[in-house]
Design an enzyme around this catalytic site. Structure first.
Site, PDB file in Angstrom:
ATOM      1  N   GLY A  87       0.923  -1.292  -0.170  1.00 55.12           N
ATOM      2  CA  GLY A  87       0.058   0.058  -0.033  1.00 55.12           C
ATOM      3  C   GLY A  87       0.862   1.291  -0.025  1.00 55.12           C
ATOM      4  CB  CYS A 145      -1.074   3.568  -7.530  1.00 58.20           C
ATOM      5  SG  CYS A 145      -0.325   4.881  -8.309  1.00 58.20           S
ATOM      6  CB  THR A 210       2.995  -6.944  -8.717  1.00 60.94           C
ATOM      7  OG1 THR A 210       1.951  -6.127  -8.622  1.00 60.94           O
ATOM      8  CG2 THR A 210       4.464  -7.146  -7.956  1.00 60.94           C
ATOM      9  N   GLY A 261      10.826  -8.698 -13.693  1.00 57.74           N
ATOM     10  CA  GLY A 261       9.679  -9.582 -13.442  1.00 57.74           C
ATOM     11  C   GLY A 261      10.441 -11.029 -12.991  1.00 57.74           C
TER      12      GLY A 261
HETATM   13  C1  LIG Z   1       7.420  -5.777  -1.724  1.00 55.52           C
HETATM   14  C2  LIG Z   1       7.293  -5.235  -3.062  1.00 55.52           C
HETATM   15  C3  LIG Z   1       6.927  -3.716  -3.127  1.00 55.52           C
HETATM   16  C4  LIG Z   1       6.860  -3.190  -4.332  1.00 55.52           C
HETATM   17  N1  LIG Z   1       6.509  -1.939  -4.535  1.00 55.52           N
HETATM   18  C5  LIG Z   1       6.556  -1.158  -5.679  1.00 55.52           C
HETATM   19  C6  LIG Z   1       6.500   0.157  -5.676  1.00 55.52           C
HETATM   20  O1  LIG Z   1       6.586   1.146  -4.712  1.00 55.52           O
HETATM   21  N2  LIG Z   1       6.325   0.809  -7.267  1.00 55.52           N
HETATM   22  C7  LIG Z   1       6.345   0.066  -8.097  1.00 55.52           C
HETATM   23  O2  LIG Z   1       6.620   0.682  -9.295  1.00 55.52           O
HETATM   24  N3  LIG Z   1       6.888  -1.338  -7.957  1.00 55.52           N
HETATM   25  C8  LIG Z   1       6.787  -1.966  -6.786  1.00 55.52           C
HETATM   26  N4  LIG Z   1       6.945  -3.161  -6.990  1.00 55.52           N
HETATM   27  C9  LIG Z   1       6.881  -4.121  -8.136  1.00 55.52           C
HETATM   28  C10 LIG Z   1       8.384  -4.393  -8.446  1.00 55.52           C
HETATM   29  O3  LIG Z   1       9.154  -3.155  -8.700  1.00 55.52           O
HETATM   30  C11 LIG Z   1       8.416  -5.167  -9.744  1.00 55.52           C
HETATM   31  O4  LIG Z   1       7.992  -4.498 -10.876  1.00 55.52           O
HETATM   32  C12 LIG Z   1       8.023  -6.393  -9.550  1.00 55.52           C
HETATM   33  O5  LIG Z   1       7.940  -6.783  -8.263  1.00 55.52           O
HETATM   34  C13 LIG Z   1       8.400  -7.682 -10.502  1.00 55.52           C
HETATM   35  O6  LIG Z   1       9.744  -7.734 -10.399  1.00 55.52           O
HETATM   36  P1  LIG Z   1      10.364  -8.948  -9.450  1.00 55.52           P
HETATM   37  O7  LIG Z   1       9.688 -10.351  -9.662  1.00 55.52           O
HETATM   38  O8  LIG Z   1      11.717  -8.814  -9.832  1.00 55.52           O
HETATM   39  O9  LIG Z   1       9.961  -8.517  -8.080  1.00 55.52           O
HETATM   40  C14 LIG Z   1       6.873  -3.885  -5.695  1.00 55.52           C
HETATM   41  C15 LIG Z   1       7.272  -5.093  -5.390  1.00 55.52           C
HETATM   42  C16 LIG Z   1       7.186  -5.899  -4.306  1.00 55.52           C
HETATM   43  C17 LIG Z   1       7.557  -7.376  -4.062  1.00 55.52           C
END
Ligand SMILES: Cc1cc2nc3c(=O)[nH]c(=O)nc-3n(C[C@H](O)[C@H](O)[C@H](O)COP(=O)(O)O)c2cc1C
Ligand SMILES: Cc1cc2nc3c(=O)[nH]c(=O)nc-3n(C[C@H](O)[C@H](O)[C@H](O)COP(=O)(O)OP(=O)(O)OC[C@H]3O[C@@H](n4cnc5c(N)ncnc54)[C@H](O)[C@@H]3O)c2cc1C
Ligand code: FES
Lengths: 348, 296
Positions: A87, A145, A210, A261
Site C-alpha cells: 500500500g 496504483c 506485479t 519480473g
Molecule cells: C514488496 C514489493 C513492493 C513493491 N513496491 C513497488 C512500488 O512501490 N512501486 C512500483 O512501481 N513497483 C513496486 N513493486 C513491483 C516491483 O518493482 C516489480 O515491478 C515486480 O515486483 C516484478 O519484479 P520482481 O519479480 O523482480 O520483483 C513492488 C514489489 C514488491 C515485491
C-alpha cells in the site's frame, strides 16, 4: 564512479566488458537496476554491495504526503514468488527529497525516482517538487496504483488514463529528464498501453509491475493478506515479463525498455535483454539475496561473453533478429520475397 | 573478512555461506549449530539471522528468520552459531532435515539487540515456547553485568518448553509454567510473571514469545511502570529493511503512531510503545494513515 569502460573488441575475461546501456538521453554504465519497492532508497543495500557499481537505484514509489500503507499481513509466499500488499508506505516527497534523495546524491548513485499518486494532480505535484529539487537521473511513473476518482481502478489498465498521467508528469518535469511509464501486465493489450504512453511523452517503459493475485489461508479460511488481493512477483512471473517485453519491442523497435519480473540470475537478465530490454530491474530476488543486483550484473557479463557478444548493446533485442531482419538468401545471394518464402517447403 | 562474505557498512550485517555442524532434536524443536564466520563475532542478544531455504533454484524465494540463541566466536570452526527451529511449515521442515556439512546461506546479525542495563539491576526474563532461545544469550550478558536474572519460561505443554537446562545454568532462578501442568506451575508464563512482579522489586522485564504473550507481559509491566522490552515476530519478506512487510504500529517519542519495520527498527521494542491491540490494523491517527481510506 571509476569504472573503466574503454575496452572493446575481443574482450579477454580480465578486461572490462562494455555493459553500458542507453535509456533515451541517459547513459548507464550497467543495465542492472533495483526494482522499485524492493530496495527502499538504496541505503540498506549499500551494506551488502557498492550501490554505485550497478546501473542505478530505482527508489520506492513516493507520493505527495506521508503514507502508512496497508494493514498487515502484507505478504504471502507463493510457488517461486510472493504476493505483496504494502500500500505504498512512505514518508512523502518532501522528506524523501531531504533525506533519501540527498543521501543517494551524496553517495554518488545513479537514481531513478519512482513516483505514485491517487490522481493526475498528485502525480503532477510530485513531479513538480522533483523538478525544483533536481539531483536525480530519471523518473519512473508507477501508474499501477488505484485512481481515487475512478473507484480505485488502476491508471495502468487503460490507455487513456495511462497517457493522461504521463502527460501530466511530462508537463511538470524538466524536458531533458527521461520518464519511464511502469506498466501493469494485467491488461488485454500491453502494446496499446505502451504506444499511448510513448505518444504522451514517455521516454520509455518499465515492464512489468506485479500481477494481481490472491491466497486464501486454509487455517483461518480467510484471505491471507489484510488487503485481500496482492501483487504477484518473483520467478513465477518471469515468462509473462519476457512476453510483454517481446511484444512491446516487436511493435516499438526503438522504445527504451526497462525489463523486470522474476530476474534471479544473469541468465534470466540475458533472456530479457534478448527479448528487447535495454535495462533490467531486480526486485524480489533481493529479498532472497541482498547482493543479487551485483551478482546478476557479474553473471550477465559472463553470459554475454560466453556467447561471443562484445558489448551489452549487441545483445539487446537479439532474439528478434529472425523476425525483424530475416531475409532468406538463396545461392545467388538474392533475397526471396515473402510469398516465395512461404513455398520453401516444396522447393528443391 | 571471511571468504564469500560481504560486509555491511553501517548495520554490521553480512551474508555468509556457512555449514551445518549439528542438528539435535529437543522436545518439539530442533537445535541447529552452524558455522557463520563473521556473524558470530558481531551478534548481540536479541538479534536474528535469516536463512535461504531449499538451495539456489528453490521455489521458496523468501528467507526464514531465526533468533540467535548463542554464539561461540572462536574454536576449530572459526565461529559457530546456535538457533532453534520449530518445524511449522515447509521451510522450517526443510531446515531440520539438513545434516552435518550441508551448506547454508545466512544473513545477519539483523535487527536491534536488547538494550542492556548499565547498572547491576534486577531483571525478569519471560519466554514462550521457542521464544526462550534468545533469552539464553541475553541472560549470559546480564549476569556478566552483575544483574539478578529471574527467568520464567512457559508453553502449552512440557514438550514445547525450550531451553530449560541452559537457562537454569545462566539464570539466578528459573520458573517453568505449562498450561496443562505437565511441568512446573500449571498456567501461563504471565501468571508466573505477575507473581514475581507482585512479590519483588523488578527493574526490567525482557520478553520473547507469541504476540499474545508479549501483549500481556507489556500490559502488566506498563500498568506497574516497569520498563519492558519485547521481541516481536512479524512475517518478513526481506529482513533487511527494504520491503515494508514487517510493520506494526508503534508510538514514538513524539506521541505519534507510526508503522515501523520490525526487522530494522525491531525486533526488540519497548513494551509500552507497541500498540498491541491494534496489530494487524492501521489505527486511527497513524502517521500517513489518511490517504489509505480513499483507497478501498
Ligand atoms: C514488496 C514489493 C513492493 C513493491 N513496491 C513497488 C512500488 O512501490 N512501486 C512500483 O512501481 N513497483 C513496486 N513493486 C513491483 C516491483 O518493482 C516489480 O515491478 C515486480 O515486483 C516484478 O519484479 P520482481 O519479480 O523482480 O520483483 C513492488 C514489489 C514488491 C515485491
Ligand atoms: C525475528 C524473528 C525471529 C524468529 N525466531 C525464530 C526461532 O528462533 N525459532 C523458530 O522456530 N522460529 C522463529 N521465527 C519464526 C520463523 O521465522 C517462522 O516460523 C518460519 O519463517 C516459518 O517458515 P515455514 O516455511 O516453516 O512456514 P510457512 O508457513 O510455509 O512460511 C510461509 C511464509 O510465511 C512466513 N512466516 C510464517 N510463519 C511465520 C512466523 N511465525 N514469523 C515470521 N514469518 C513467518 C515465512 O517466513 C514464509 O515467508 C522467528 C521469526 C522472526 C520474525
Ligand atoms: S522484512 Fe522487509 S522491511 Fe522488514
Amino acid at each position: 564512479m571509476a569504472l573503466n569502460l574503454a575496452s572493446r573488441g575481443n574482450a579477454s575475461p580480465e578486461s572490462t566488458f562494455d555493459l553500458r546501456t542507453q535509456l533515451g538521453s541517459l547513459e548507464l554504465q550497467s543495465p542492472v537496476l533495483t526494482a522499485s519497492g524492493c530496495a527502499a532508497a538504496g541505503r540498506e543495500l549499500d551494506n551488502y554491495f557498492d550501490i554505485t557499481a550497478i546501473g542505478g537505484i530505482v527508489t520506492k514509489s513516493i507520493m505527495l504526503a506521508p503514507r502508512s500503507g496497508r494493514a498487515t499481513p502484507r505478504m504471502a509466499e507463493t510457488p517461486s514468488g510472493m504476493l505483496n500488499s504494502i500500500g505504498l508506505q512512505g514518508p512523502g516527497v518532501e522528506s524523501f527529497l531531504e533525506t533519501d534523495l540527498a543521501w543517494l546524491q551524496q553517495r554518488g548513485a545513479r537514481t531513478i525516482v519512482s513516483i505514485a499518486g491517487g490522481t493526475a494532480d498528485e502525480f503532477g505535484k510530485v513531479a513538480a517538487k522533483l523538478r525544483v529539487a533536481g539531483g536525480f537521473d530519471a523518473i519512473e511513473v508507477n501508474i499501477s496504483c488505484p485512481n481515487v476518482e475512478d473507484r480505485g481502478q488502476v491508471f495502468a489498465c487503460r490507455a487513456d488514463t495511462s497517457a493522461q498521467i504521463i502527460q501530466t508528469v511530462r508537463r511538470n518535469s524538466d524536458n531533458k529528464i527521461p520518464i519511464f511509464a511502469k506498466l501493469s501486465p494485467d491488461v488485454t493489450d500491453i502494446v496499446e498501453i505502451a504506444t499511448s504512453v510513448s505518444q504522451a511523452g514517455a521516454t520509455g517503459v518499465s515492464v512489468i509491475n506485479t500481477l494481481l493475485g490472491m491466497v486464501i489461508d486454509t487455517q483461518t479460511m480467510r484471505p491471507a493478506l489484510a488487503g485481500v488481493t496482492g501483487g504477484l512477483s518473483g520467478p513465477a512471473i518471469r515468462p509473462i515479463a519476457v512476453r510483454c517485453i517481446w511484444q512491446i519491442r516487436s511493435a516499438l523497435p526503438n522504445l527504451p525498455i526497462i525489463g523486470m519480473g522474476g530476474v534471479r540470475t544473469g541468465h534470466d537478465a540475458l533472456e530479457m535483454v534478448l527479448a528487447g530490454a535495454n535495462a533490467i530491474s531486480v526486485g524480489t530476488s533481493i529479498f532472497n539475496d541482498p547482493m543479487a543486483p551485483m551478482r546478476i550484473q557479474k553473471e550477465l557479463e559472463q553470459e554475454l561473453r560466453n556467447r561471443g557478444f562484445e558489448s551489452l548493446t549487441q545483445a539487446i533485442s537479439f532474439a528478434h533478429r529472425e523476425v525483424s531482419e530475416a531475409v532468406i538468401e538463396d545461392e545467388t545471394g538474392e533475397s526471396k520475397d515473402e510469398s516465395e518464402r512461404d513455398w520453401d517447403f516444396i522447393s528443391e | 573478512m571471511s571468504v564469500g562474505a560481504s560486509e555491511g557498512a553501517n548495520s554490521g550485517a553480512i551474508q555468509v555461506n556457512g555449514e551445518v555442524l549439528d542438528v539435535q532434536r529437543t522436545g518439539k524443536y530442533f537445535l541447529m549449530s552452524v558455522t557463520a564466520p563473521g556473524i558470530t563475532e558481531r551478534a548481540r542478544p536479541g538479534q536474528f539471522v535469516t536463512i535461504g531455504i531449499g538451495g539456489e533454484e528453490s521455489s521458496m524465494v523468501l528467507r526464514r528468520s531465526f533468533a540467535i540463541q548463542g554464539v561461540q566466536a572462536r574454536g576449530m570452526y572459526g565461529g559457530t552459531l546456535d538457533f532453534v527451529v520449530s518445524p511449522v511449515g515447509k521451510g522450517t521442515q526443510w531446515l531440520t532435515k539438513l545434516r552435518r556439512h550441508d551448506p547454508l546461506n545466512l544473513v545477519g546479525p539483523l535487527g536491534k539487540p536488547f538494550t542492556l542495563p548499565t547498572k547491576p539491576v534486577t531483571c525478569v526474563l519471560v519466554g514462550g515456547g521457542y521464544g526462550a532461545a534468545p533469552l539464553i544469550m541475553l541472560a549470559q550478558a546480564l549476569r556478566e553485568r552483575g544483574c539478578r536474572v529471574d527467568t520464567i519460561i512457559g508453553a502449552s505443554t512440557e514438550e514445547k518448553l525450550y531451553g530449560g537446562l541452559d537457562l537454569k545454568r545462566v539464570s539466578t532462578s528459573l520458573t517453568l509454567a505449562t498450561e496443562d501442568g505437565t511441568a512446573g506451575i500449571r498456567g501461563r508464563v504471565t501468571d508466573g510473571l505477575i507473581d514475581t512482579l507482585n512479590s519483588s522489586k523488578v527493574d526490567v522485564v525482557y520478553a520473547c514469545g507469541p504476540m499474545s504473550m508479549l501483549a500481556s507481559v507489556a500490559e502488566e509491566c506498563t500498568t506497574r511502570k516497569i520498563f519492558s522490552q519485547c521481541s516481536v515476530e512479524e512475517s518478513m519478506a526481506c529482513g533487511i529493511g527494504v520491503c515494508m512487510t514487517c510493520v506494526l504500529p508503534v508510538i514514538g517519542e513524539d506521541g505519534v503512531t507510526r508503522m515501523l519495520r520490525s526487522c530494522v527498527e525491531g525486533p526488540i521494542f519497548r513494551g509500552d510503545r507497541v500498540r498491541w491491540a491494534d496489530i494487524g490494523t492501521i489505527p486511527e491517527g497513524t502517521w500517513g494513515g489518511e490517504g489509505l481510506r480513499s483507497w478501498r
